[in-house]
Structure formats: structure tokens, C-alpha cells
Design a protein around this motif. Structure first.
Motif, short mmCIF file in Angstrom:
data_model
loop_
_atom_site.label_atom_id
_atom_site.label_comp_id
_atom_site.label_asym_id
_atom_site.label_seq_id
_atom_site.Cartn_x
_atom_site.Cartn_y
_atom_site.Cartn_z
N UNK A 55 62.76 -51.57 -17.73
CA UNK A 55 63.23 -51.16 -16.41
C UNK A 55 64.44 -50.24 -16.54
N UNK A 56 65.33 -50.57 -17.47
CA UNK A 56 66.50 -49.72 -17.69
C UNK A 56 66.07 -48.34 -18.14
N UNK B 188 62.26 -50.32 -8.79
CA UNK B 188 62.37 -50.18 -10.25
C UNK B 188 61.42 -51.12 -10.97
N UNK B 189 61.04 -52.23 -10.34
CA UNK B 189 60.07 -53.14 -10.94
C UNK B 189 58.65 -52.69 -10.62
N UNK C 267 52.18 -54.73 -16.19
CA UNK C 267 51.83 -54.92 -17.60
C UNK C 267 53.08 -54.85 -18.48
N UNK C 268 53.93 -53.88 -18.20
CA UNK C 268 55.15 -53.72 -19.00
C UNK C 268 56.12 -54.86 -18.75
N UNK D 158 59.01 -61.28 -18.14
CA UNK D 158 58.95 -62.26 -17.05
C UNK D 158 58.48 -63.61 -17.56
N UNK D 159 57.56 -63.61 -18.53
CA UNK D 159 57.10 -64.87 -19.12
C UNK D 159 58.26 -65.58 -19.81
N UNK D 160 59.10 -64.82 -20.51
CA UNK D 160 60.25 -65.41 -21.19
C UNK D 160 61.27 -65.93 -20.18
N UNK D 161 61.47 -65.19 -19.08
CA UNK D 161 62.36 -65.66 -18.02
C UNK D 161 61.84 -66.97 -17.44
#
Length: 212
Positions: free
Chosen positions: A105-106, A163-164, A170-171, A176-179
Motif C-alpha cells: 500500500x505504501x 489506497x486499499x 490479492x496483494x 491481512x491474514x497475518x493481521x
């Protein structure tokens, strides 16, 4: 006050007399009772010079195709003041969501973020004010959920954050899974315990104000 790049009308103060927005879809989503909306782009506003005491542009300048033309129009139709609400990318890059989970995103925002110094130069001089974001901010822009991390796991929330949404699911999926895992395990709350009792946070959002 004329709200340029008004979208659906978030944060229009009572002094607003007209909204300018290029998207008919956004105009249709404006709440009942909103001020009239003129369908036009920021770069070419069909209004006379000095049409209002002030113009404002809220989280929109990064979407404009010709920034110089858009700022020129803000200055042309304002008699007294131009106010721009935007963000400092160097600070937003350090936001936990971007720094720890979604660096993609950055990278995307680096391509569209407008430097504060550039806005000041185009305005012919301006002052900046920090805009701390409350923990219960009712609008859903990028960092509004800094103390409500579970919100970023909601597809509807992500869809409303450009931005999301523009980075693509996919990116975003691995981060998000880790979050999700770290929220379930409590690791996020341990790492960010300093945020949990804060009422506001400076995440880089800024008001750029030019008095004419």
C-alpha cells in the motif's frame, strides 16, 4: 465555502454553499439535504472568479489529473481562503498497518501522494496544521481505524479506502491474514499497547491553509 472534489459530502461544514464533484455516482450518494452539487472536475470549474469566501478540498488532490490546474481553480474562485486536507506520506508510511502488514500500500501511495511542500508552493504560500485523528472517527478513510484494527479485515471497510481498494485484494491477502492471526493471538495488542488508551493520534494528516 465551495467544496471541490466533494465526493459524497463528508465533513461539509454548515458554511458550505456548493459542492463540485465529477462523479455522478458520488453525487447520487450525497445525503438528503446536502448543498447543491455541480458535476465538474477540479481542473475546470464553471464558476466565476471570486465565487465564494473560501474553497476547500478534502482528501481529493491526489486523485486530480492536473494538480496545478486544480489548485489554480481553487485560488481563482476563492476570495479569502483555500483549505486542503491531505496527508504527509513520510509520516503515513510509519502507520502500523502499512509498515508492518501492507507495505504494498505504501508503494502504491508513493505514486500518488502530493508533497505538502508542493501544495504550499502552488498556493503561493500557506501554513500547515496537524490534524490528529480521534480513535472513534466516524469517517472511513485510510488510517481512521488506527485503534480498531479488526475493521481492516472487513471487505466493506477496505472497499471504502481507496489506497486499499486500488492496491487489490490479492496483494493485500498475505498481510491481512497475518493481521488476523496476530489479533487472534493478542500479539497485535501487545505490540501496540501504547495505542489502546490514546484518544487521538497524529498519523500524518494535515490541513494546508492559504489566506488570500
Amino acid at each position: 465555502m465551495i467544496n471541490v472534489g466533494a465526493g459524497t459530502g463528508s465533513y461539509e461544514p454548515p458554511q458550505t454553499v456548493l459542492a463540485v464533484e465529477p462523479s455522478s455516482v458520488m453525487i447520487a450518494q450525497r445525503p438528503a439535504g446536502s448543498v447543491p452539487a455541480l458535476q465538474a472536475s477540479a481542473e475546470s470549474i464553471p464558476l466565476a472568479d471570486d465565487s465564494a469566501d473560501a474553497t476547500m478540498a478534502l482528501l481529493t488532490v491526489h486523485h486530480w489529473t492536473d494538480l496545478e490546474a486544480g489548485i489554480g481553480e481553487l485560488l481563482r474562485i476563492a476570495r479569502r481562503r483555500v483549505v486542503i486536507f491531505t496527508w504527509d506520506q513520510t509520516i503515513l508510511r510509519r502507520f502500523w498497518l502499512v509498515d508492518e502488514y501492507l507495505p504494498e500500500v505504501a508503494a502504491f501511495d508513493d505514486t500518488r501522494a502530493v508533497a505538502i511542500d508542493r501544495l504550499i508552493a502552488l498556493l503561493g504560500g500557506a501554513r500547515t496544521e496537524t490534524a490528529p485523528i480521534p480513535h472513534d472517527c466516524s469517517d472511513g478513510f485510510a488510517a481512521a481505524f488506527w485503534r480498531r484494527p479488526e475493521a481492516y479485515l472487513d471487505p466493506e471497510v477496505r472497499e471504502g479506502i481507496s489506497m486499499l481498494a486500488q492496491t487489490g485484494e490479492e496483494a493485500l491477502r498475505p498481510g491481512l491474514a497475518r493481521l488476523s492471526d496476530e489479533l487472534s493471538s493478542g500479539l497485535w495488542h501487545q505490540r501496540h499497547a501504547d495505542l489502546l488508551n490514546r484518544e487521538t493520534l497524529d498519523i500524518g494528516y494535515r490541513l494546508v491553509i492559504a489566506d488570500l
